[in-house]
Design a protein around this motif. Structure first.
Motif, PDB file in Angstrom:
ATOM      1  N   GLU A  85       0.838  -1.193   0.000  1.00  0.00           N
ATOM      2  CA  GLU A  85       0.000   0.000   0.000  1.00  0.00           C
ATOM      3  C   GLU A  85       0.873   1.242   0.000  1.00  0.00           C
ATOM      4  OE1 GLU A  85      -3.012   0.213  -0.511  1.00  0.00           O
ATOM      5  OE2 GLU A  85      -3.861  -1.746  -0.026  1.00  0.00           O
ATOM      6  N   ALA A  86       0.438   2.241  -0.719  1.00  0.00           N
ATOM      7  CA  ALA A  86       1.196   3.479  -0.813  1.00  0.00           C
ATOM      8  C   ALA A  86       0.466   4.591  -0.082  1.00  0.00           C
ATOM      9  CB  ALA A  86       1.391   3.868  -2.271  1.00  0.00           C
ATOM     10  N   CYS A  87       1.240   5.520   0.446  1.00  0.00           N
ATOM     11  CA  CYS A  87       0.676   6.692   1.110  1.00  0.00           C
ATOM     12  C   CYS A  87      -0.270   7.412   0.152  1.00  0.00           C
ATOM     13  CB  CYS A  87       1.814   7.622   1.537  1.00  0.00           C
ATOM     14  SG  CYS A  87       1.255   9.170   2.252  1.00  0.00           S
ATOM     15  N   SER A  88      -1.451   7.736   0.649  1.00  0.00           N
ATOM     16  CA  SER A  88      -2.449   8.390  -0.202  1.00  0.00           C
ATOM     17  C   SER A  88      -2.068   9.833  -0.507  1.00  0.00           C
ATOM     18  CB  SER A  88      -3.809   8.367   0.497  1.00  0.00           C
ATOM     19  OG  SER A  88      -4.177   7.041   0.801  1.00  0.00           O
ATOM     20  N   CYS A 114       1.489  11.019  -0.665  1.00  0.00           N
ATOM     21  CA  CYS A 114       2.752  11.230  -1.380  1.00  0.00           C
ATOM     22  C   CYS A 114       3.230  10.004  -2.147  1.00  0.00           C
ATOM     23  CB  CYS A 114       3.837  11.700  -0.409  1.00  0.00           C
ATOM     24  SG  CYS A 114       4.362  10.432   0.738  1.00  0.00           S
ATOM     25  N   GLY A 115       2.581   8.862  -1.954  1.00  0.00           N
ATOM     26  CA  GLY A 115       2.939   7.691  -2.741  1.00  0.00           C
ATOM     27  C   GLY A 115       4.058   6.830  -2.177  1.00  0.00           C
ATOM     28  N   LYS A 116       4.616   7.248  -1.030  1.00  0.00           N
ATOM     29  CA  LYS A 116       5.642   6.427  -0.386  1.00  0.00           C
ATOM     30  C   LYS A 116       4.982   5.227   0.292  1.00  0.00           C
ATOM     31  CE  LYS A 116       8.942  10.130   0.549  1.00  0.00           C
ATOM     32  NZ  LYS A 116       9.423  11.069   1.551  1.00  0.00           N
ATOM     33  N   TYR A 132      -4.241   5.942   3.440  1.00  0.00           N
ATOM     34  CA  TYR A 132      -2.979   5.343   3.854  1.00  0.00           C
ATOM     35  C   TYR A 132      -1.938   6.420   4.065  1.00  0.00           C
ATOM     36  CZ  TYR A 132      -5.153   1.007   2.572  1.00  0.00           C
ATOM     37  OH  TYR A 132      -6.021  -0.046   2.517  1.00  0.00           O
ATOM     38  N   CYS A 179       2.207   7.269   5.015  1.00  0.00           N
ATOM     39  CA  CYS A 179       3.589   6.832   5.179  1.00  0.00           C
ATOM     40  C   CYS A 179       4.069   7.268   6.567  1.00  0.00           C
ATOM     41  CB  CYS A 179       4.469   7.438   4.090  1.00  0.00           C
ATOM     42  SG  CYS A 179       4.618   9.225   4.212  1.00  0.00           S
TER      43      CYS A 179
END
Ligand SMILES: [Zn+2]
Length: 65
Positions: free
Chosen positions: A8-11, A13-15, A41, A43
């Motif tokens: 799953e990626a941070c909603s 920033c995508g990390k 989500y 990070c």
């Protein structure tokens, strides 16, 4: 506070995400794309920020009482 499955990626920033919170909760502190629905989500960095911001909120509530 939910566990995050792998991949799953941070909603925001995508990390890689470490935590998920409800989108309603997240929208109080972050600009949530796609409206406040489902789960967001976070990070490590954004979760830290969220904790900091939500703590401040709780302190304000405590002062009111
Ligand atoms: Zn992030």
């Amino acid at each position: 506070m939910g566990k995050v499955s792998k991949g799953e990626a941070c909603s925001l920033c995508g990390k890689p995400a470490v935590k998920s919170i409800s989108a309603v909760e997240a929208s109080k502190y972050f600009k949530v794309q796609g409206g406040a629905r489902g789960r967001i989500y976070l990070c490590k960095e954004h979760y830290k920020e969220y904790k900091k911001l939500s703590k401040k909120d709780r302190e304000i509530e405590r002062l009111r009482w």
